[in-house]
Design a protein around this motif. Structure first.
Motif, PDB file in Angstrom:
ATOM      1  N   SER A 106      -2.424  -7.118   5.583  1.00  0.00           N
ATOM      2  CA  SER A 106      -1.299  -7.528   6.432  1.00  0.00           C
ATOM      3  C   SER A 106      -0.262  -8.295   5.629  1.00  0.00           C
ATOM      4  CB  SER A 106      -1.808  -8.388   7.590  1.00  0.00           C
ATOM      5  OG  SER A 106      -2.606  -7.624   8.469  1.00  0.00           O
ATOM      6  N   ALA A 107      -0.720  -9.175   4.734  1.00  0.00           N
ATOM      7  CA  ALA A 107       0.209  -9.971   3.930  1.00  0.00           C
ATOM      8  C   ALA A 107       1.025  -9.080   2.998  1.00  0.00           C
ATOM      9  CB  ALA A 107      -0.565 -11.022   3.123  1.00  0.00           C
ATOM     10  N   ILE A 108       0.379  -8.086   2.391  1.00  0.00           N
ATOM     11  CA  ILE A 108       1.097  -7.171   1.497  1.00  0.00           C
ATOM     12  C   ILE A 108       2.131  -6.361   2.285  1.00  0.00           C
ATOM     13  CG2 ILE A 108       0.856  -5.122   0.023  1.00  0.00           C
ATOM     14  CD1 ILE A 108      -1.903  -6.244  -0.810  1.00  0.00           C
ATOM     15  N   GLU A 109       1.751  -5.895   3.460  1.00  0.00           N
ATOM     16  CA  GLU A 109       2.684  -5.136   4.289  1.00  0.00           C
ATOM     17  C   GLU A 109       3.840  -6.017   4.747  1.00  0.00           C
ATOM     18  OE1 GLU A 109      -0.495  -1.873   6.118  1.00  0.00           O
ATOM     19  OE2 GLU A 109       0.020  -3.666   7.265  1.00  0.00           O
ATOM     20  N   GLY A 142       5.151  -4.245   0.921  1.00  0.00           N
ATOM     21  CA  GLY A 142       4.345  -3.320   0.141  1.00  0.00           C
ATOM     22  C   GLY A 142       3.545  -2.375   1.009  1.00  0.00           C
ATOM     23  N   ARG A 143       2.772  -1.525   0.362  1.00  0.00           N
ATOM     24  CA  ARG A 143       1.913  -0.560   1.064  1.00  0.00           C
ATOM     25  C   ARG A 143       0.472  -0.816   0.654  1.00  0.00           C
ATOM     26  NH1 ARG A 143       3.803   5.177  -0.546  1.00  0.00           N
ATOM     27  NH2 ARG A 143       2.873   5.850   1.427  1.00  0.00           N
ATOM     28  N   ALA A 144      -0.395  -0.975   1.640  1.00  0.00           N
ATOM     29  CA  ALA A 144      -1.800  -1.274   1.352  1.00  0.00           C
ATOM     30  C   ALA A 144      -2.689  -0.667   2.417  1.00  0.00           C
ATOM     31  CB  ALA A 144      -2.018  -2.786   1.289  1.00  0.00           C
ATOM     32  N   CYS A 145      -3.928  -0.402   2.052  1.00  0.00           N
ATOM     33  CA  CYS A 145      -4.899   0.051   3.034  1.00  0.00           C
ATOM     34  C   CYS A 145      -6.269  -0.502   2.661  1.00  0.00           C
ATOM     35  CB  CYS A 145      -4.935   1.575   3.121  1.00  0.00           C
ATOM     36  SG  CYS A 145      -5.592   2.350   1.659  1.00  0.00           S
ATOM     37  N   VAL A 146      -7.146  -0.574   3.645  1.00  0.00           N
ATOM     38  CA  VAL A 146      -8.490  -1.096   3.458  1.00  0.00           C
ATOM     39  C   VAL A 146      -9.501   0.030   3.605  1.00  0.00           C
ATOM     40  CG1 VAL A 146     -10.274  -2.632   4.376  1.00  0.00           C
ATOM     41  CG2 VAL A 146      -7.899  -3.409   4.255  1.00  0.00           C
ATOM     42  N   SER A 195       1.648 -15.676  -1.342  1.00  0.00           N
ATOM     43  CA  SER A 195       1.832 -15.730  -2.788  1.00  0.00           C
ATOM     44  C   SER A 195       1.112 -14.571  -3.470  1.00  0.00           C
ATOM     45  CB  SER A 195       1.308 -17.061  -3.339  1.00  0.00           C
ATOM     46  OG  SER A 195       1.345 -17.072  -4.761  1.00  0.00           O
ATOM     47  N   TYR A 196      -0.140 -14.333  -3.097  1.00  0.00           N
ATOM     48  CA  TYR A 196      -0.896 -13.227  -3.680  1.00  0.00           C
ATOM     49  C   TYR A 196      -0.223 -11.898  -3.367  1.00  0.00           C
ATOM     50  CZ  TYR A 196      -5.022 -16.162  -4.771  1.00  0.00           C
ATOM     51  OH  TYR A 196      -5.877 -17.087  -5.292  1.00  0.00           O
ATOM     52  N   ALA A 197       0.201 -11.737  -2.115  1.00  0.00           N
ATOM     53  CA  ALA A 197       0.809 -10.476  -1.693  1.00  0.00           C
ATOM     54  C   ALA A 197       2.091 -10.181  -2.467  1.00  0.00           C
ATOM     55  CB  ALA A 197       1.099 -10.517  -0.194  1.00  0.00           C
TER      56      ALA A 197
END
Length: 241
Positions: free
Chosen positions: A88-91, A95-99, A31-33
């Protein structure tokens, strides 16, 4: 169209546990992602700081015999776990995400946090999740979110919680509590309302970084908070100068 170009989103680690009472709930993460991806695709640059209370909280460790510094270090690691899970959830949502981490962690994430690296990644379209708190003990993730929000020159700090704003009292304990649509920093201090811890709150006030407290657990609320014509009063409270 979104009213803010760049935001710092503070998420509660405890919210990630959902109804499980511990750990990570895949439904909450999804849900957040989905909400974050929708806002990112609208062109909003997003930085995120997540708490670690669903796994380990430093102050809780002190009560169980841990040294405060070591307990806080364990809490920092918990925030990195949550950050990787959200990435991982966003991907998975497309979507595109990084930490980025506040302390050196070798191959974990995309490297050590710096303002300039974070902004570079945001301009490339990545959601930047900053794990590890401030990297120092005795500071909460509220303070980390205020610090990172000021550093990246965010237009607003969004505090996503399970409560839809700031109230005269705890609405989960007092049914007579009344919600504020907007309130000034000075009024929060005068009325002794709890929005964030004092260090974080003071940092936002002194650097003129407005705070919006809203219910992140209701799908679509993040987009509603950021909508140019959105009715903020329905989903959150603005704390401002």
């Amino acid at each position: 169209m979104a009213k803010y170009k760049r935001i710092l989103l503070k998420l509660s680690g405890e919210s990630l546990q959902g109804k499980q009472g511990y750990g990570l709930d895949p439904e909450v993460l999804a849900s957040y992602a989905a909400q974050i991806r929708t806002v990112a695709e609208a062109g909003v640059q997003i930085g995120i700081v997540i708490g670690g209370g669903n796994i380990f909280r430093g102050m809780t460790g002190v009560g169980k015999g841990f040294d405060r510094v070591r307990g806080d270090q364990m809490g920092m690691l918990a925030t990195v776990i949550n950050s990787l899970a959200l990435q991982s959830a966003i991907e998975n949502a497309g979507g595109r995400a990084c930490v980025l981490t506040s302390i050196p962690m070798g191959p974990v994430g995309a490297g050590i946090y710096s303002k300039f690296r974070a902004l570079e990644l945001m301009r490339e379209g990545y959601v930047v999740i900053i794990g590890g708190g401030t990297g120092n003990p005795f500071f909460t993730t509220d303070t980390a979110s205020a610090l990172r929000g000021v550093e990246i020159e965010a237009d607003v700090l969004l505090k996503g919680t399970r409560v839809d704003g700031v109230y005269t009292a705890d609405p989960e304990k007092d049914p007579a509590a009344v919600k504020y649509d907007r309130i000034t920093f000075a009024e929060v201090i005068e009325k002794r309302l709890k929005v964030m811890d004092l260090t974080a709150f003071t940092m936002c006030m002194e650097n003129r970084l407005p705070i919006i407290v809203f219910d992140m657990d209701t799908p679509g609320n993040l987009e509603r908070v950021l909508a140019e014509e959105g009715a903020l009063a329905e989903v959150g409270t603005l704390v401002h100068n």
